[in-house]
Enzyme design. Structure first.
Site, mmCIF file in Angstrom:
data_model
loop_
_atom_site.group_PDB
_atom_site.id
_atom_site.type_symbol
_atom_site.label_atom_id
_atom_site.label_comp_id
_atom_site.label_asym_id
_atom_site.label_seq_id
_atom_site.Cartn_x
_atom_site.Cartn_y
_atom_site.Cartn_z
ATOM 1 N N THR A 55 10.136 27.813 -19.332
ATOM 2 C CA THR A 55 10.713 27.055 -18.852
ATOM 3 C C THR A 55 11.816 28.462 -17.532
ATOM 4 O O THR A 55 11.819 28.144 -16.873
ATOM 5 C CB THR A 55 10.728 25.098 -17.596
ATOM 6 O OG1 THR A 55 11.503 25.105 -18.123
ATOM 7 C CG2 THR A 55 10.036 25.186 -17.779
ATOM 8 N N TYR A 65 25.959 23.156 -22.289
ATOM 9 C CA TYR A 65 24.626 22.857 -23.102
ATOM 10 C C TYR A 65 25.261 22.806 -24.879
ATOM 11 O O TYR A 65 24.584 22.204 -25.996
ATOM 12 C CB TYR A 65 23.233 24.039 -23.361
ATOM 13 C CG TYR A 65 22.376 23.704 -24.122
ATOM 14 C CD1 TYR A 65 21.615 21.845 -24.499
ATOM 15 C CD2 TYR A 65 22.057 24.469 -25.286
ATOM 16 C CE1 TYR A 65 20.899 22.263 -24.755
ATOM 17 C CE2 TYR A 65 21.013 24.214 -26.593
ATOM 18 C CZ TYR A 65 20.350 22.940 -26.600
ATOM 19 O OH TYR A 65 18.941 23.156 -27.216
#
Ligand code: NAD
Length: 243
Positions: free
Chosen positions: A183, A143
């Protein structure tokens, strides 16, 4: 009404930051085409649903927005995915997904949008990078790499297309209270409200960002007020400068 007579395309429009960008652009007069996998619940001037992993969709989005809105002035490459883990925990599928959504799609969209913006005398592209693209944080190797890549691409494009009066900049948030963050907490077994409150204590301003805090800076970069900014990476972090 800073964006009267302006037409904008926003990707990731169904997500936390994207939805705030769409709301605020429309509140300030822009006509907005929204792109995401499911845009059915979004109030907008045009809906362009699709999957950014499909190259034809990403390649065609700027022209589709131009056609349906009657022009294109602003592109916000905001869609993103986060994969967690060190390199040793990262699968080829994680790599492909991260690179394709976070880097390849904004590359394809920008490549298609730049000639359209240039033909109208200029425009603005705003990319959503991350503070983790400037200084990496732990356990999110791929990421961070993708966000560093989009940050670098922003600097390159900002330099290369300034002469066409196209200003290309990026916003680099730290933690933002969106589904992406929440999440992640849920997957790791934390209550998201408690985790967001705890995380807020680590920020000098006393809270993590809300999507509107980031959208305000995106709108600034898209506006004429940022007329001398090209290739800038603007950190929006509440004073928390490190991962
Ligand atoms: P989010 O998960 O709420 O929204 C991301 C959106 O991108 C979703 O609506 C999702 O459907 C869309 N998207 C993902 N893959 C797609 C695909 N293949 N095709 C079409 N759409 C796709 O997350 P967010 O926090 O609003 O993130 C927006 C941007 O901000 C991302 O680029 C993210 O990396 C960046 N960012 C977020 C944070 C944070 O803490 N939330 C921090 C720094 C940067």
């Amino acid at each position: 009404m800073r964006f009267s007579n302006k037409n904008a395309l926003v990707t990731g429009a169904a997500g936390g930051i994207g939805a705030a960008i769409v709301r605020q652009l429309r509140a300030e007069g822009a006509r907005v085409a929204v792109a995401d996998r499911d845009v059915s619940g979004i109030e907008a001037d045009a809906q362009l649903p699709g999957n950014l992993l499909e190259t034809g969709y990403a390649d065609g989005l700027p022209q589709a927005a131009f056609d349906v809105l009657g022009g294109l002035d602003i592109v916000v490459n905001n869609a993103g995915v986060i994969t967690r883990g060190k390199v040793t925990e990262t699968t080829d599928a994680d790599w492909d997904l991260s690179v394709d959504v976070n880097v390849r799609a904004p590359f394809r969209i920008s490549r298609a949008a730049i000639p359209l913006l240039a033909a109208r005398g200029g425009g603005a592209i705003v990319n959503t990078a991350s503070c983790w693209g400037l200084r990496p944080g732990p356990n999110h190797a791929v990421y961070c790499m993708t966000k560093a890549a989009i940050a670098s691409l922003t600097q390159c494009m900002g330099m290369d297309h300034a002469h066409q009066n196209i200003r290309i900049n990026a916003v680099c948030p730290n933690e933002v209270n969106t589904p992406m963050l929440r999440t992640g907490f849920i997957k790791r077994g934390f209550d998201p409200d408690t985790a967001v409150a705890e995380l807020g204590k680590t920020v000098p301003l006393g809270r993590i960002a809300e999507p509107e805090d980031i959208a305000d800076v995106v709108l600034f970069l898209a506006s004429d007020a940022a007329r001398y900014m090209c290739g800038a990476l603007v950190e929006v972090n509440g004073g928390k400068a490190v991962g």
